[in-house]
Design an enzyme around this catalytic site. Structure first.
Site, PDB file in Angstrom:
ATOM      1  N   CYS A  41      39.360  46.927  58.483  1.00  0.00           N
ATOM      2  CA  CYS A  41      40.020  48.012  57.630  1.00  0.00           C
ATOM      3  C   CYS A  41      41.045  46.932  56.400  1.00  0.00           C
ATOM      4  O   CYS A  41      41.079  45.655  56.765  1.00  0.00           O
ATOM      5  CB  CYS A  41      40.998  48.607  58.076  1.00  0.00           C
ATOM      6  N   ASP A 459      51.298  25.664  20.798  1.00  0.00           N
ATOM      7  CA  ASP A 459      51.504  27.228  20.427  1.00  0.00           C
ATOM      8  C   ASP A 459      53.206  27.021  20.031  1.00  0.00           C
ATOM      9  O   ASP A 459      53.822  26.753  20.826  1.00  0.00           O
ATOM     10  CB  ASP A 459      51.424  27.881  21.643  1.00  0.00           C
TER      11      ASP A 459
END
Length: 514
Positions: A41, A459
Site C-alpha cells: 500500500c 539572469d
C-alpha cells in the site's frame, strides 16, 4: 534487496510512523507490504494500520512486486507520485535516475516485441552494456531494469482498467505489451487475477465510464495558485485556458505521437488542494495514449516533486517558498519555441508573437470547450515555412534562424526535449544552434527537460536577488558560486527567487518576469 543510497533515505521506524499518521508528504516515497495479507500500500492508505512486525518497506513498487506482494485495490499504488532520486556527483546514481525516468515514460514502451528489447535500447542510449545496467539496478534498487519496466507497465494498465472503458486489447497495446496474450499472462502472474477480473472489482467511485476524472496525487505542500498564475501569464488563447483562481484548473489542446500514430484532442484538469489531488479529464481521442498524457501532466505541474528534500536545502534562503514548484510543459518543442520567442523581450511581447505564430501555422481543432480550438504548430510546419512568413509575424531574423534550426533538429531526430533527455548533452546541443545562448538552454532544461539543477546563466533577477553588484561575466560567475549551496535543486531556487521569496530580496526594478 538493496535500497538506493540517497540523502533523503528514511529508516523503517520513521516509515512506520508516517504510515500510522497517513502523512501525504511521504506518498510515493515508500510502499508498505503487509506479510499477513500479501498486499502493498501507499502510506496514505486508509485501511486498518497493520502491526509493525507484519510490515516490510520498499522504496519502489517494483521492489514490492518482485518480493511477491500485490498492489492494494483501495489506495491503488499506481496513483502515487513517482519517487525521484537526484544526484550530481555519484555516477551510478545519475545513471539510475536517467534510466528510471526513461523507463517511466510510456512513449518508450510501445514498439518493442519484448521488454528486453526496450532495455537494450535504454542501455545503448546511456552508453553502457546491458550487463552493466542490470548490475547497477540490482545494486541500487534490488530489481532488474526489466522487472522495473514490467511493474510500470502493469500499474499503468491497472489504472486504465479502473478508470476507462477502453477494450482490454487497446489497454494491452497502450501499456506496451505486444499482444493481449502476453498482457494477460503477465497480469495473471503478478496479480493472480485476469484483466477482466480486475476491471470487475469495485475499486472505487473513480471510474471514467461514469464520467468521473482520473485522479493524480502530489506530496504537500504545493502552492497550486502560484503555479497556475505563472502559466496564466503565458497562456496562448485557443490552445490553453488557465484558471488561477477558484476553481483552480487548466484546459488545453494536445497532440501526442505514439507508435507511429498521431492522437489529437483536449484535456482538462481540476485541482483539489485539500486532498492533494488533481482530477484529469480528456477527450476520447486521447484515451489510447492515456499513460503518456498522465506522464506529461505530471511533468507539467511538477507533481512528483519531493518538497521535504527540496525544502531541506532551500528553506533557509527562501522561507516563504516551500510550496512553489517548477512549472513544466506538455510539449518540449512548444516550450522551446516560446522560450526563443521570449529572448530579451517581455513576457507579454513574447506571448503576442506566439499567438501570431499559432494562428498562422497551427491546426484548427474542434473540442467541447469553446475556448480551445487550435493546436500548437508542429516542428515540421515550422521547419518548412518560408522566412518571409515568419518576418510578417514580427519575428526578427536571428529568431527566425533559431526557430527553424530547432525545428529541423527535432524533425531529424537529433534533439529530444523531454524529461528523459540528458540535460548536459541537450543543453550543449541547443547552444550549438544559432541564436540560442546559455540562458535559453538552461530555461528549456528547467521546464522541458525537468532538470532540477538548471541555472539560467547571467539572469538579472537572480543576480540582484543575491545582492551581487554589477553585471556581466564577473557577476554571473559570482552568482554561480553562491548557488552551489542549492545544488541539485537550483531550478527550484530560481522559481523562488523570481517569486521574490528570498530571505533578503533585492529585487530589480523594470526587469521583466522570465
Amino acid at each position: 534487496m538493496s535500497a538506493m543510497n540517497t540523502p533523503d533515505s528514511i529508516d523503517d521506524e520513521a516509515r512506520y510512523r508516517a504510515l500510522c499518521s497517513h502523512d501525504a508528504r511521504f506518498d510515493g516515497r515508500f510502499f508498505t507490504a503487509v506479510t499477513s495479507t500479501g498486499i502493498y500500500c501507499r502510506p496514505v492508505c486508509r485501511v486498518r494500520t497493520p502491526r509493525r512486525e507484519n510490515c516490510r518497506f520498499f522504496e519502489h513498487a517494483a521492489q514490492a512486486e518482485q518480493a511477491g506482494f500485490r498492489p492494494c485495490l483501495r489506495c491503488r499504488p499506481e496513483l502515487a507520485p513517482l519517487q525521484r532520486h537526484w544526484s550530481v556527483e555519484d555516477a551510478r546514481s545519475i545513471l539510475v535516475q536517467q534510466a528510471t525516468q526513461w523507463l517511466d515514460n510510456p512513449q518508450n514502451w510501445p514498439g518493442a516485441s519484448e521488454g528486453g528489447a526496450t532495455v537494450a535500447r535504454l542501455a545503448s542510449r546511456l552508453g553502457v552494456s546491458d550487463r552493466h545496467l542490470r548490475r547497477i539496478f540490482e545494486d541500487r534498487l534490488g530489481v532488474s531494469p526489466l522487472q522495473y519496466l514490467l511493474t510500470r507497465k502493469l500499474l499503468a494498465a491497472k489504472q486504465m482498467l479502473a478508470d476507462t472503458a477502453l477494450p482490454i486489447t487497446q489497454i494491452a497495446l497502450a501499456s506496451g505489451f505486444a499482444s493481449q496474450r502476453r498482457f494477460n499472462a503477465a497480469f495473471g502472474d503478478h496479480y493472480g487475477l485476469s484483466p477482466g477480473q480486475m476491471r470487475r472489482q469495485p475499486l472505487s467511485a473513480n471510474n471514467q465510464r461514469d464520467g468521473t476524472p482520473v485522479q493524480l496525487f502530489w506530496r504537500p505542500p504545493f502552492d497550486v495558485a502560484a503555479l497556475l498564475r505563472f502559466l496564466a501569464e503565458r497562456q496562448l488563447p485557443g490552445i490553453e485556458h488557465v484558471q488561477p483562481d477558484a476553481p483552480l484548473g487548466l484546459q488545453r489542446t494536445a497532440r501526442v505521437e505514439s507508435g507511429g500514430l498521431t492522437h489529437t484532442g483536449w484535456f482538462s484538469v481540476r485541482f483539489d488542494p485539500d486532498a492533494n489531488r488533481l482530477e484529469l479529464q480528456l477527450s476520447d481521442s486521447l484515451l489510447p495514449v492515456l499513460p503518456t498524457v498522465i506522464w506529461r501532466v505530471r511533468a507539467l505541474f511538477d507533481l512528483d516533486a519531493n518538497p521535504l528534500v527540496i525544502n531541506s536545502a532551500l528553506h533557509a534562503d527562501f522561507p516563504a517558498g516551500d510550496g512553489l514548484r517548477v512549472p513544466g510543459c506538455f510539449d518540449g518543442f512548444e516550450l522551446a519555441v516560446r522560450a526563443i520567442l521570449g529572448q530579451q523581450i517581455t513576457v507579454a511581447a513574447a506571448r503576442t508573437l506566439a499567438i501570431r505564430l499559432t494562428e498562422r501555422l497551427g491546426e484548427a481543432i474542434t473540442t467541447q470547450h469553446p475556448q480551445l480550438h487550435r493546436l500548437f504548430p508542429t516542428a515540421q510546419a515550422l521547419a518548412s515555412v518560408g522566412p518571409d512568413i515568419l518576418g510578417e509575424l514580427g519575428i526578427v531574423r536571428q529568431r527566425q534562424a533559431a526557430l527553424q534550426s530547432l525545428a529541423r533538429a527535432i524533425v531529424e531526430g537529433g534533439l529530444v526535449l523531454n524529461a528523459f533527455a540528458d540535460a548536459h548533452t541537450t543543453t550543449q546541443a541547443l547552444q550549438a544552434l544559432p541564436g540560442i545562448g546559455p540562458w535559453t538552454a538552461q530555461y528549456i532544461a528547467m521546464r522541458a527537460l525537468r532538470w532540477p539543477d538548471a541555472w539560467p546563466v547571467g539572469d538579472v533577477a537572480l543576480i540582484k536577488t543575491l545582492g551581487i553588484e554589477g553585471r556581466g561575466r564577473a557577476a554571473a560567475l559570482e552568482a554561480d558560486r553562491q548557488s552551489a549551496a542549492w545544488r541539485p535543486w537550483r531550478s527550484y531556487a530560481v522559481i523562488r527567487a523570481w517569486a521574490g521569496t528570498h530571505a533578503n530580496p533585492i529585487l530589480p526594478s523594470g526587469v521583466p518576469s522570465p
